[in-house]
Structures are given as structure tokens and as C-alpha cells.
Design a protein around this motif. Structure first.
Motif, PDB file in Angstrom:
ATOM      1  N   LYS A  62       0.832  -1.206   0.000  1.00 26.41           N
ATOM      2  CA  LYS A  62       0.000   0.000   0.000  1.00 26.41           C
ATOM      3  C   LYS A  62       0.863   1.251   0.000  1.00 26.41           C
ATOM      4  CE  LYS A  62      -4.189  -1.804   2.143  1.00 26.41           C
ATOM      5  NZ  LYS A  62      -5.095  -1.743   3.295  1.00 26.41           N
ATOM      6  N   ILE A  63       1.917   1.231   0.789  1.00 27.37           N
ATOM      7  CA  ILE A  63       2.829   2.380   0.825  1.00 27.37           C
ATOM      8  C   ILE A  63       3.507   2.558  -0.524  1.00 27.37           C
ATOM      9  CG2 ILE A  63       4.973   3.236   1.851  1.00 27.37           C
ATOM     10  CD1 ILE A  63       4.045   1.899   4.497  1.00 27.37           C
ATOM     11  N   LEU A  64       4.002   1.463  -1.099  1.00 27.16           N
ATOM     12  CA  LEU A  64       4.653   1.520  -2.403  1.00 27.16           C
ATOM     13  C   LEU A  64       3.690   1.999  -3.481  1.00 27.16           C
ATOM     14  CD1 LEU A  64       7.276   0.922  -3.940  1.00 27.16           C
ATOM     15  CD2 LEU A  64       6.445  -1.395  -4.290  1.00 27.16           C
ATOM     16  N   GLY A  65       2.473   1.494  -3.428  1.00 28.01           N
ATOM     17  CA  GLY A  65       1.466   1.922  -4.403  1.00 28.01           C
ATOM     18  C   GLY A  65       1.137   3.393  -4.278  1.00 28.01           C
ATOM     19  N   ALA A  66       1.055   3.880  -3.042  1.00 32.90           N
ATOM     20  CA  ALA A  66       0.772   5.302  -2.834  1.00 32.90           C
ATOM     21  C   ALA A  66       1.914   6.156  -3.357  1.00 32.90           C
ATOM     22  CB  ALA A  66       0.534   5.572  -1.355  1.00 32.90           C
ATOM     23  N   GLN A  67       3.142   5.706  -3.176  1.00 31.61           N
ATOM     24  CA  GLN A  67       4.294   6.461  -3.671  1.00 31.61           C
ATOM     25  C   GLN A  67       4.319   6.517  -5.189  1.00 31.61           C
ATOM     26  OE1 GLN A  67       7.566   4.372  -1.909  1.00 31.61           O
ATOM     27  NE2 GLN A  67       7.452   5.506   0.026  1.00 31.61           N
ATOM     28  N   GLN A  68       3.934   5.410  -5.829  1.00 33.63           N
ATOM     29  CA  GLN A  68       3.962   5.352  -7.294  1.00 33.63           C
ATOM     30  C   GLN A  68       2.653   5.806  -7.922  1.00 33.63           C
ATOM     31  OE1 GLN A  68       5.218   1.490  -8.610  1.00 33.63           O
ATOM     32  NE2 GLN A  68       7.199   1.635  -7.594  1.00 33.63           N
ATOM     33  N   GLY A  69       1.616   5.957  -7.103  1.00 36.40           N
ATOM     34  CA  GLY A  69       0.328   6.410  -7.619  1.00 36.40           C
ATOM     35  C   GLY A  69      -0.472   5.341  -8.324  1.00 36.40           C
ATOM     36  N   ILE A  70      -0.262   4.059  -7.976  1.00 34.52           N
ATOM     37  CA  ILE A  70      -1.039   2.971  -8.564  1.00 34.52           C
ATOM     38  C   ILE A  70      -1.598   2.097  -7.441  1.00 34.52           C
ATOM     39  CG2 ILE A  70       0.193   2.936 -10.751  1.00 34.52           C
ATOM     40  CD1 ILE A  70       1.822   0.609  -9.798  1.00 34.52           C
ATOM     41  N   THR A  71      -2.534   1.244  -7.774  1.00 39.66           N
ATOM     42  CA  THR A  71      -3.177   0.406  -6.770  1.00 39.66           C
ATOM     43  C   THR A  71      -2.336  -0.821  -6.455  1.00 39.66           C
ATOM     44  OG1 THR A  71      -4.398  -0.879  -8.398  1.00 39.66           O
ATOM     45  CG2 THR A  71      -5.468   1.123  -7.570  1.00 39.66           C
ATOM     46  N   VAL A  72      -2.657  -1.455  -5.327  1.00 34.13           N
ATOM     47  CA  VAL A  72      -1.971  -2.684  -4.918  1.00 34.13           C
ATOM     48  C   VAL A  72      -2.216  -3.774  -5.964  1.00 34.13           C
ATOM     49  CG1 VAL A  72      -1.913  -4.499  -3.163  1.00 34.13           C
ATOM     50  CG2 VAL A  72      -2.079  -2.109  -2.477  1.00 34.13           C
ATOM     51  N   LYS A  73      -3.430  -3.837  -6.462  1.00 31.75           N
ATOM     52  CA  LYS A  73      -3.770  -4.829  -7.480  1.00 31.75           C
ATOM     53  C   LYS A  73      -2.894  -4.670  -8.718  1.00 31.75           C
ATOM     54  CE  LYS A  73      -7.537  -5.380 -10.554  1.00 31.75           C
ATOM     55  NZ  LYS A  73      -8.929  -5.099 -10.843  1.00 31.75           N
ATOM     56  N   ASP A  74      -2.710  -3.427  -9.154  1.00 32.62           N
ATOM     57  CA  ASP A  74      -1.869  -3.176 -10.326  1.00 32.62           C
ATOM     58  C   ASP A  74      -0.414  -3.544 -10.062  1.00 32.62           C
ATOM     59  OD1 ASP A  74      -4.012  -2.312 -11.824  1.00 32.62           O
ATOM     60  OD2 ASP A  74      -3.693  -0.199 -11.315  1.00 32.62           O
ATOM     61  N   LEU A  75       0.067  -3.270  -8.841  1.00 33.22           N
ATOM     62  CA  LEU A  75       1.439  -3.657  -8.494  1.00 33.22           C
ATOM     63  C   LEU A  75       1.625  -5.170  -8.593  1.00 33.22           C
ATOM     64  CD1 LEU A  75       2.275  -1.473  -5.368  1.00 33.22           C
ATOM     65  CD2 LEU A  75       3.506  -1.491  -7.515  1.00 33.22           C
ATOM     66  N   ILE A  76       0.685  -5.898  -8.029  1.00 37.80           N
ATOM     67  CA  ILE A  76       0.773  -7.362  -8.026  1.00 37.80           C
ATOM     68  C   ILE A  76       0.693  -7.898  -9.452  1.00 37.80           C
ATOM     69  CG2 ILE A  76      -0.396  -9.480  -7.296  1.00 37.80           C
ATOM     70  CD1 ILE A  76      -1.163  -7.929  -4.719  1.00 37.80           C
ATOM     71  N   LEU A  77      -0.237  -7.346 -10.245  1.00 40.11           N
ATOM     72  CA  LEU A  77      -0.371  -7.810 -11.629  1.00 40.11           C
ATOM     73  C   LEU A  77       0.885  -7.523 -12.440  1.00 40.11           C
ATOM     74  CD1 LEU A  77      -4.052  -6.847 -12.467  1.00 40.11           C
ATOM     75  CD2 LEU A  77      -3.099  -9.130 -12.226  1.00 40.11           C
ATOM     76  N   LYS A  78       1.496  -6.372 -12.209  1.00 43.73           N
ATOM     77  CA  LYS A  78       2.715  -6.021 -12.939  1.00 43.73           C
ATOM     78  C   LYS A  78       3.832  -7.016 -12.624  1.00 43.73           C
ATOM     79  CE  LYS A  78       4.103  -1.841 -12.216  1.00 43.73           C
ATOM     80  NZ  LYS A  78       4.770  -0.545 -11.982  1.00 43.73           N
ATOM     81  N   VAL A  79       3.977  -7.374 -11.358  1.00 40.72           N
ATOM     82  CA  VAL A  79       5.027  -8.310 -10.960  1.00 40.72           C
ATOM     83  C   VAL A  79       4.768  -9.706 -11.532  1.00 40.72           C
ATOM     84  CG1 VAL A  79       6.058  -9.485  -8.981  1.00 40.72           C
ATOM     85  CG2 VAL A  79       5.647  -7.038  -8.897  1.00 40.72           C
ATOM     86  N   VAL A  80       3.514 -10.146 -11.486  1.00 42.35           N
ATOM     87  CA  VAL A  80       3.181 -11.468 -12.020  1.00 42.35           C
ATOM     88  C   VAL A  80       3.429 -11.522 -13.518  1.00 42.35           C
ATOM     89  CG1 VAL A  80       1.266 -13.082 -12.427  1.00 42.35           C
ATOM     90  CG2 VAL A  80       1.555 -12.045 -10.189  1.00 42.35           C
TER      91      VAL A  80
END
Length: 86
Positions: A62-80
Motif C-alpha cells: 500500500k505504501i509503495l502503491g501510494a508512492q507510485q500512484g497505482i493500486t496494490v492490485k496493479d502492483l501485483i499484476l505487474k510483478v506477475v
């Protein structure tokens, strides 16, 4: 029982928002009159999948997503996608 119309009860009263939707019957438009939505192709179809994370990992995402301006879901999908070359 007689059908009553409430007229513009919501006008100029912010506390009564949505009241007319409770009492008025829904419009009887068919999907054909609204413009049919195309069914997504099987490749674009999405399904939900529960994902269990440790609270600390979720908090960090959540902190990382807030810093980058994207959602947690998008972060996880990007990594996968990156990990499995999807």
C-alpha cells in the motif's frame, strides 16, 4: 394502491438523493435499445482470485502503491506479468 409520482423531490435537497429511484419503477429498456455490449473475448475475460498476504506485506504494498500512484492490485499484476512473461 394508486401510483404516486414524487416529482422533483430530490431537487435542492442533498439529503434526499436517490429517493426517486426507490419509488419509481426502473426503465424497461432492453439491452438492444441501450446498445448491446460486446461479450469480452475469452482472452480478455477476468476472474477473481483471493490472494492472502501477510499484513506487513500488504502494508508495504500500500505504501509503495501510494508512492507510485497505482493500486496494490496493479502492483501485483505487474510483478506477475513480469515474472511469468505474460
Amino acid at each position: 394502491m394508486a401510483k404516486k409520482t414524487l416529482g422533483g423531490i430530490e431537487d435542492n435537497n442533498k439529503n434526499l438523493g436517490g429517493v426517486s429511484a426507490l419509488f419509481n419503477s426502473p426503465s424497461k429498456e432492453t439491452p438492444a435499445t441501450k446498445g448491446e455490449k460486446q461479450a469480452p473475448s475469452p482472452e480478455d475475460e477476468t476472474v477473481t482470485y483471493p490472494l492472502r498476504l501477510k499484513k506487513s506485506a500488504l502494508k508495504a504494498l500500500k505504501i509503495l502503491g501510494a508512492q507510485q500512484g497505482i493500486t496494490v492490485k496493479d502492483l501485483i499484476l505487474k510483478v506477475v506479468e513480469k515474472e511469468y512473461d505474460l
